[in-house]
Write a protein that holds these residues in place. Structure first.
Motif, PDB file in Angstrom:
ATOM      1  N   LEU A   5      26.776  47.234  93.928  1.00 17.45           N
ATOM      2  CA  LEU A   5      26.336  47.253  95.332  1.00 17.45           C
ATOM      3  C   LEU A   5      26.291  45.962  96.047  1.00 17.45           C
ATOM      4  N   GLY A   6      25.974  44.797  95.253  1.00 17.27           N
ATOM      5  CA  GLY A   6      26.333  43.393  96.018  1.00 17.27           C
ATOM      6  C   GLY A   6      27.680  43.053  96.101  1.00 17.27           C
ATOM      7  N   ASP A   7      28.645  43.630  95.400  1.00 14.91           N
ATOM      8  CA  ASP A   7      30.209  43.377  95.762  1.00 14.91           C
ATOM      9  C   ASP A   7      30.382  44.192  96.913  1.00 14.91           C
ATOM     10  N   VAL A   8      29.806  45.376  96.957  1.00 15.91           N
ATOM     11  CA  VAL A   8      30.376  46.127  98.343  1.00 15.91           C
ATOM     12  C   VAL A   8      29.809  45.476  99.688  1.00 15.91           C
ATOM     13  N   SER A   9      28.600  44.916  99.352  1.00 12.50           N
ATOM     14  CA  SER A   9      28.008  44.234 100.643  1.00 12.50           C
ATOM     15  C   SER A   9      28.527  43.071 100.843  1.00 12.50           C
ATOM     16  N   HIS A  10      29.137  42.290  99.895  1.00 12.14           N
ATOM     17  CA  HIS A  10      29.895  41.017  99.936  1.00 12.14           C
ATOM     18  C   HIS A  10      31.361  41.327 100.715  1.00 12.14           C
ATOM     19  N   ILE A  11      32.011  42.446 100.288  1.00 11.48           N
ATOM     20  CA  ILE A  11      33.249  42.835 100.947  1.00 11.48           C
ATOM     21  C   ILE A  11      33.012  43.031 102.428  1.00 11.48           C
ATOM     22  N   ILE A  12      31.878  43.730 102.681  1.00 13.19           N
ATOM     23  CA  ILE A  12      31.691  44.282 103.989  1.00 13.19           C
ATOM     24  C   ILE A  12      31.490  42.914 105.145  1.00 13.19           C
ATOM     25  N   GLN A  13      30.621  41.851 104.487  1.00 14.17           N
ATOM     26  CA  GLN A  13      30.485  40.927 105.130  1.00 14.17           C
ATOM     27  C   GLN A  13      31.936  40.062 105.473  1.00 14.17           C
ATOM     28  N   LEU A  14      32.704  40.063 104.645  1.00 14.91           N
ATOM     29  CA  LEU A  14      34.054  39.506 104.751  1.00 14.91           C
ATOM     30  C   LEU A  14      34.647  40.025 106.036  1.00 14.91           C
ATOM     31  N   ALA A  15      34.479  41.460 105.853  1.00 12.87           N
ATOM     32  CA  ALA A  15      35.355  42.249 106.797  1.00 12.87           C
ATOM     33  C   ALA A  15      34.891  42.458 108.311  1.00 12.87           C
ATOM     34  N   ILE A  16      33.580  41.814 108.494  1.00 12.61           N
ATOM     35  CA  ILE A  16      33.234  41.668 109.873  1.00 12.61           C
ATOM     36  C   ILE A  16      33.966  40.958 110.736  1.00 12.61           C
ATOM     37  N   ALA A  17      34.366  39.962 110.714  1.00  6.93           N
ATOM     38  CA  ALA A  17      35.152  39.180 111.678  1.00  6.93           C
ATOM     39  C   ALA A  17      36.455  39.992 112.098  1.00  6.93           C
ATOM     40  N   PRO A  18      37.066  40.490 111.110  1.00 10.86           N
ATOM     41  CA  PRO A  18      38.343  41.055 111.343  1.00 10.86           C
ATOM     42  C   PRO A  18      38.089  42.486 112.216  1.00 10.86           C
ATOM     43  N   VAL A  19      36.857  43.053 111.564  1.00  7.77           N
ATOM     44  CA  VAL A  19      36.545  44.215 112.414  1.00  7.77           C
ATOM     45  C   VAL A  19      36.180  44.199 114.079  1.00  7.77           C
ATOM     46  N   PHE A  20      35.604  42.968 114.222  1.00  7.50           N
ATOM     47  CA  PHE A  20      35.160  42.519 115.532  1.00  7.50           C
ATOM     48  C   PHE A  20      36.778  42.175 116.317  1.00  7.50           C
ATOM     49  N   LEU A  21      37.630  41.498 115.711  1.00 11.64           N
ATOM     50  CA  LEU A  21      38.726  41.345 116.274  1.00 11.64           C
ATOM     51  C   LEU A  21      39.515  42.440 116.458  1.00 11.64           C
ATOM     52  N   LEU A  22      39.399  43.598 115.814  1.00  5.06           N
ATOM     53  CA  LEU A  22      40.033  44.844 116.084  1.00  5.06           C
ATOM     54  C   LEU A  22      39.472  45.594 116.901  1.00  5.06           C
ATOM     55  N   THR A  23      38.117  45.319 117.433  1.00  6.01           N
ATOM     56  CA  THR A  23      37.584  46.226 118.515  1.00  6.01           C
ATOM     57  C   THR A  23      38.170  45.350 119.609  1.00  6.01           C
ATOM     58  N   GLY A  24      38.237  44.115 119.620  1.00  3.33           N
ATOM     59  CA  GLY A  24      38.948  43.373 120.789  1.00  3.33           C
ATOM     60  C   GLY A  24      40.211  43.802 121.062  1.00  3.33           C
ATOM     61  N   VAL A  25      41.244  43.954 120.056  1.00  7.78           N
ATOM     62  CA  VAL A  25      42.498  44.588 120.299  1.00  7.78           C
ATOM     63  C   VAL A  25      42.398  45.903 120.841  1.00  7.78           C
ATOM     64  N   GLY A  26      41.540  46.731 120.279  1.00  8.55           N
ATOM     65  CA  GLY A  26      41.471  48.031 121.028  1.00  8.55           C
ATOM     66  C   GLY A  26      41.008  47.993 122.289  1.00  8.55           C
ATOM     67  N   THR A  27      40.204  47.306 122.544  1.00  8.77           N
ATOM     68  CA  THR A  27      39.759  47.273 124.315  1.00  8.77           C
ATOM     69  C   THR A  27      40.996  46.602 125.040  1.00  8.77           C
ATOM     70  N   LYS A  28      41.632  45.732 124.448  1.00  9.72           N
ATOM     71  CA  LYS A  28      42.666  45.306 125.271  1.00  9.72           C
ATOM     72  C   LYS A  28      43.907  46.286 125.379  1.00  9.72           C
ATOM     73  N   LEU A  29      44.091  46.958 124.199  1.00 12.56           N
ATOM     74  CA  LEU A  29      45.061  48.145 124.394  1.00 12.56           C
ATOM     75  C   LEU A  29      44.724  49.004 125.522  1.00 12.56           C
ATOM     76  N   GLY A  30      43.448  49.435 125.689  1.00 10.80           N
ATOM     77  CA  GLY A  30      43.118  50.159 126.737  1.00 10.80           C
ATOM     78  C   GLY A  30      43.349  49.784 128.072  1.00 10.80           C
ATOM     79  N   VAL A  31      43.163  48.287 128.312  1.00 10.22           N
ATOM     80  CA  VAL A  31      43.504  47.556 129.602  1.00 10.22           C
ATOM     81  C   VAL A  31      45.035  47.808 129.804  1.00 10.22           C
ATOM     82  N   LEU A  32      45.932  47.452 128.794  1.00 11.08           N
ATOM     83  CA  LEU A  32      47.463  47.237 128.740  1.00 11.08           C
ATOM     84  C   LEU A  32      47.877  48.791 128.888  1.00 11.08           C
ATOM     85  N   THR A  33      47.357  49.789 128.523  1.00 11.56           N
ATOM     86  CA  THR A  33      47.916  51.145 128.713  1.00 11.56           C
ATOM     87  C   THR A  33      47.577  51.550 130.117  1.00 11.56           C
ATOM     88  N   SER A  34      46.329  51.260 130.702  1.00 11.88           N
ATOM     89  CA  SER A  34      46.223  51.446 131.966  1.00 11.88           C
ATOM     90  C   SER A  34      46.928  50.908 132.841  1.00 11.88           C
TER      91      SER A  34
END
Length: 154
Positions: A5-34
């Motif tokens: 369980l500790g390993d999984v939570s560590h992996i999730i902590q490492l993945a948080i920053a890229p996930v936020f970046l992915l959210t921003g990219v998704g929003t930007k794609l919405g603007v560009l397609t509009s």
């Protein structure tokens, strides 16, 4: 492969920053397609006007050419933003894979992340170029309309 369980939570902590970046990219794609949809809609209107008003053909063809230029720039921005999203997803997947399997994927993860950032930079550059073309088009049309109004008054 024995994940704690500790390993999984560590992996999730490492993945948080890229996930936020992915959210921003998704929003930007919405603007560009509009923006692309609005460019396409305007191009269809201009093409119809061109068929109905051949006396304004020069102005309409200029606008149509600018719309095509804008669509190509937005298309490139969308392609690079999508590439960014793909690379960030690969970073997240490799974070989990590397930690779960014990493989040293740190160089791959770093390379994909840097590639994603460069792709995002390129996307912003094309987006900015499209905005410059749109602003130039608007300015040119405003000047043309101003000249027409002045010529009607005289």
């Amino acid at each position: 492969m024995n994940l704690q369980l500790g390993d999984v939570s560590h992996i999730i902590q490492l993945a948080i920053a890229p996930v936020f970046l992915l959210t921003g990219v998704g929003t930007k794609l919405g603007v560009l397609t509009s923006r692309l949809a609005r460019i396409i809609d305007r191009a269809r209107v201009v093409e119809e006007l061109l068929q109905k008003n051949p006396d304004h053909a020069e102005d309409l063809e200029t606008e149509l050419e600018e719309l095509y230029q804008r669509s190509h720039l937005i298309n490139r921005a969308i392609t690079l933003s999508t590439t960014t999203g793909l690379l960030v997803c690969l970073v997240i997947a490799l974070l989990f894979t590397g930690d779960a399997t014990g493989l040293a994927l740190d160089k791959w993860i770093a390379a994909l992340f840097v590639g994603g950032i460069f792709s995002l930079i390129g996307s912003f550059i094309y987006f900015m170029r499209e905005i410059f073309v749109a602003t130039k088009t608007l300015s040119r049309q405003h000047q043309r309309d101003k000249i027409r109004r002045l010529s009607r008054q005289t």
